[in-house]
Design a protein around this motif. Sequence first.
Motif, mmCIF file in Angstrom:
data_model
loop_
_atom_site.group_PDB
_atom_site.id
_atom_site.type_symbol
_atom_site.label_atom_id
_atom_site.label_comp_id
_atom_site.label_asym_id
_atom_site.label_seq_id
_atom_site.Cartn_x
_atom_site.Cartn_y
_atom_site.Cartn_z
ATOM 1 N N HIS B 233 1.012 -1.115 -0.043
ATOM 2 C CA HIS B 233 -0.046 -0.016 -0.008
ATOM 3 C C HIS B 233 0.927 1.102 0.051
ATOM 4 O O HIS B 233 2.033 1.241 0.583
ATOM 5 N N SER B 234 0.490 2.209 -1.022
ATOM 6 C CA SER B 234 1.516 3.496 -0.705
ATOM 7 C C SER B 234 1.469 4.230 0.578
ATOM 8 O O SER B 234 2.111 5.210 0.579
ATOM 9 N N GLY B 332 -6.988 5.148 -11.439
ATOM 10 C CA GLY B 332 -5.919 5.290 -10.452
ATOM 11 C C GLY B 332 -5.765 4.068 -9.250
ATOM 12 O O GLY B 332 -6.852 3.691 -9.156
ATOM 13 N N LYS B 333 -4.664 3.587 -8.969
ATOM 14 C CA LYS B 333 -4.539 2.661 -7.831
ATOM 15 C C LYS B 333 -3.375 3.071 -7.038
ATOM 16 O O LYS B 333 -2.403 2.956 -7.485
ATOM 17 N N THR B 334 -3.378 2.921 -5.848
ATOM 18 C CA THR B 334 -2.539 3.352 -4.938
ATOM 19 C C THR B 334 -1.663 2.271 -4.525
ATOM 20 O O THR B 334 -1.828 1.828 -3.020
ATOM 21 N N VAL B 335 -0.739 1.664 -5.270
ATOM 22 C CA VAL B 335 0.027 0.349 -5.000
ATOM 23 C C VAL B 335 1.271 0.799 -5.261
ATOM 24 O O VAL B 335 1.715 1.597 -6.315
#
Lengths: 481, 481
Positions: B233-234, B332-335
Motif C-alpha cells: 500500500h502506498s 488510479g490505484k495506490t499501490v
Amino acid sequence: MSGPKQFYDYVDANQDSFIQRLSEAVAIPSVSTDPARRDDVHRMGSWLESQLNKYGVTTRAVPLGQQELEGKVLEYPPAILGRIGDDLSKKTVLIYGHFDVQPADKSDGWNTEPFQLHVDRESGKMYGRGSTDDKGPVLGWLNVLEAHHTLGLELPINLRFCFEGLEEDGSQGLDELIATEVAKGVEGWFHGVDCVCISDNYWLNTRTPCLTYGLRGIAYYQVVVSGPASDLHSGLGGSIYEPMTTLILLLGKLVSVEGRILIPGIYDGIAAADSSELQKYQDIDFSVADLEKIAGAPIALSEDRVTVMMGRTREPSLSLHGIEGAYSGAGGKTVIPSTVSGKFSLRLVPPQTPEDITKKVLSYIEAEFAKLNTKLKMKVELLGGGNPWVADTKHWNYEAAQRATEAIWGQTPNYTREGGSIPVTLTFAQNLGVNVLLLPMGRGDDGAHSTNEKLDISNFINGTKLLGTYLYEVANISAQK
Amino acid sequence: MSGPKQFYDYVDANQDSFIQRLSEAVAIPSVSTDPARRDDVHRMGSWLESQLNKYGVTTRAVPLGQQELEGKVLEYPPAILGRIGDDLSKKTVLIYGHFDVQPADKSDGWNTEPFQLHVDRESGKMYGRGSTDDKGPVLGWLNVLEAHHTLGLELPINLRFCFEGLEEDGSQGLDELIATEVAKGVEGWFHGVDCVCISDNYWLNTRTPCLTYGLRGIAYYQVVVSGPASDLHSGLGGSIYEPMTTLILLLGKLVSVEGRILIPGIYDGIAAADSSELQKYQDIDFSVADLEKIAGAPIALSEDRVTVMMGRTREPSLSLHGIEGAYSGAGGKTVIPSTVSGKFSLRLVPPQTPEDITKKVLSYIEAEFAKLNTKLKMKVELLGGGNPWVADTKHWNYEAAQRATEAIWGQTPNYTREGGSIPVTLTFAQNLGVNVLLLPMGRGDDGAHSTNEKLDISNFINGTKLLGTYLYEVANISAQK
Ligand SMILES: [Zn+2]
Ligand SMILES: [Zn+2]
Ligand SMILES: [Zn+2]
Ligand SMILES: [Zn+2]
C-alpha cells in the motif's frame, strides 16, 4: 475498570456466542466491489440493522442511489444509521464502521474457506474475510449493546451509529449523506454529536495498542504523452519522437531514489516536529525490523526508526504506480506505444492540500517537458485527491481512549499517525467540527486486505471491553469537567 | 521485356482467373496465432501444395512438430517445399513466402468481410486479409508457374520453393528445417541454390518500386527491479526504497529524447555511409511527410529526409516498450509494485550483434544501478535477439531484379533498407551462403497487419510479370557471365 463489573463478566461469559455471531457475519460474503455479491451486501446491511434493533437501537436504512456496473444497474447498499439514548445530560458519541468486505477466494491462497470463520483455539486466532476489517470491530459494538440490553444497564452516553456497505468501493454517497444530515441542523441524525470514534485501523505491531490521530492525504496524477496516431512498429525507431522516452524522462524528474520529492516548493510550510511530537515518535513501539517485516525485505530508507516512522506518516511521499497504454505483459513485444499515461501519487501532510500542490506539480512538469523540446504532446492532470487529517490528541476523546486502553491492555497506547487515508475520518471532522478518534481493535499482522485475514480472539474480547470502557471513560471525563 | 511475349499476353488474358484464385486463397482463414483456426492453416498448406503439383512442381510437406496452445496439443502446419527444374546449366533460385495470415475480424474496423476478397474495380484495389501479406506474392509465383505450364514454356531457371505457415507466429521450426536441409549436402532440398528471392515486403510509398537490401537486427531486454515481498500500500511511501522509482531512473539513462542511445560504445564500428550509399538514400522517393503520414503525426526527429531515413534503417535505435508488474489500467490505484520489469529493445545494424551489444548494455545498466545505491535488487537480461542483415547490391541477383523492375514499372527501383526484421532472410543468407533479395509486390499503404489490408490489382498483375521477368533476367545475366 471504569465500567460496571457486570459488563466485564457478561463479556467473559458470552465469548462463545460473540464468536458465533462473528461466524454468522463472516458467512455473508458482502463483497462490495463484486456485482454478483451485491445482494449479499444488502443482506449484510439488513442483518446488522436487525441486530441493532434487537438491542433497542432505532435505525434507518438510507438509500444511496444506483450505479451501473458491468452493464447492470445495481442499487447501492444503504447506509445503516442508528441512535440510542437522548439524554441531554450525557455526551453523544458517533460510531462509524463498515459491513462490506474485500473480495476473497480460497484459490487466492487461503488455508481455509474465507467466508467460513475458522476458529483456531490453539493459536487463539479466527480466520475469515472481514474478521478484522471491519466486521470484528462492528460486532464489538453489538457485543457492548447486547451486554447492556440484556443486563438492563443504562448506557453511560448517547450513541449514534453510521455503518456503510461501500467502504471498500470508495464510500460512494457517504460524504453527501453526512453533509445532508448536518445541513438538517437539529433535525439531522448527527445533531448533538460530541465526538467520533472509528474502529477501522490496526496496531502498528502485534504487541502494543495504539490510538491513531493522523492520516496522510493524497493527490493522484497522470502524465499523458502522445504523438503517433496509433501504436507503431519499432522498426520506425530512430526516425520519430517516441512518447515512452519522454514519459520516462519526465517521471524520472519527480522523486529521488531515496524518496526525496524533487518538485520545487512541495515541502513548504510543513512544520518540523516539536519536542512533544518527537516524544510521541520516540515512544512508539516500532522498529526498522518491524517495517521491514511488513515490506518483506530489508529496504528501509533509513536505519533510524524515528526517521522511518516520520517518513511514512508526517512527511509527504511520492510513489510511481505504473504506465497505462504501454506493453505490460510478460516477454517481449516490439511496439512503440502511441499514447502513454504515467500514474503517480503524493501522500500529503498538513498544510498540504491537493489544490495547493497541484499548482506546483503542474508547473514543474510543464517546465520540465518544455526543456525536453520534443514534438510530442503532454498533459498532466489530477485524477483525485483528499486532504490530510491530524487530530488534537489533548482532547478528552483521546484521554478517554487512552485510559480505556490502559485499563484493558495494561499499557499506555502508542500515539500513531498512519501513512494512508481513511477519507470518512476527514469528512466527519470537517462536517461535524468535533474531535475524531481512531481506536483499533486488531493487530498489525491481521492482514486486512490479504489472504488469511484474521482477528485474535483476545483482541475481539478485550476489544469489546475496550469499546465499552471507552464509553464509560467519556462519561467520567465529561462529568469531571 | 526479357521474357517471351506469350508469357505477358497470358498474364494479361488471365487476370480474372488469377484474381479468382486469390479469392479462393483469402477465403481460407489461415490465422496461425489462433488455435481455433489451426485447421485452416493446414488446409491452406494442402491447397498450396496441390496448386504447385498442378503446374509440375514436386513438393514435400515437412512436419515441424507440435505445440501446446491454450491447453490443446496442436500440430504445427508443415513447411511446403517445392522443386521444379534440375538443369545444371541453369541458375537455381529459391523462393520464400508464407501462407498464414494475421488475425482479422470485421468488428476490428474492416469495411468488408476480411476473409472474402472484395475486388473494387473502380479504385483497382482488392481488400482482404492476406491479400498483400503474403498470399498475393505467393500466388504471383503460382501465376508464373501456370503461364509456363499451360503455354508449354520451359522455365529459364530451376526453382526451389520454401513456403511456411507460421511466419506470423515466429516461424517455429523453420531455422532448424533450413539448417537440416543444408547439412544434408547434395541430398538436401536447397542444394545448388544460387540466390534467394523473398516477396514479403513493400514499397516505401505508393509510387516507386524498391528493392530491399538491408534489415535491422534486434536485441530485446528486460530490467527487473525487485524489493518488497509483495505489492505494498502506498501509505508506506516515504519509508522504503520503491522499485518503480529505481526502474524509471534506470530506463531514463538509456536514450535521449532525440533518440540518441546513451550506452557507451554502442555506436562502435558502425561505418559512416560512403558516397555510393549516400547516393542510394538521396535517390529514394521518400519525404519527411511520408514518414509523418505513417506515424500519423508531425513527429519526425529531423527535417532532413536522408537523416530520417538513415535513422530508421542504418542507425541503431532504442525503444522503451513498457513495464510489467506495475499498474497499467485506467484511473488510479495506490499501490507500490514489488517487482517491476522494464522492457526495451535495440534495433541493430552491422557490425552490431546481440552478443556484442549485450555486454555493453549489461555493464552500463549495472554501473548505473550501482550509482543509485539502493537496497533493492536489479537484474537485466536479454530476452531475444537477431542479427542485422545487409546484402551486396552489386550482385547479379539485384541487377536482375533492377532490370526486371525497370522493364515492368518503367522506373529504376529505390534501394532501401528497412527498420524492422524478417529473421528468415538472415537464416537463408547465413545457411546457404548466397545472395538474398527482397523483391516487393505491394505498396506502402497496403496495411499488411491492419484492418482493410489490400493489394492493388495493378500490383498483383504487374507483380506477376515482375517475378517472371526477374527469372528471365537472372537467366540472361548468368548466361552473359
Ligand atoms: Zn476497513
Ligand atoms: Zn478495508
Ligand atoms: Zn509477411
Ligand atoms: Zn506479416
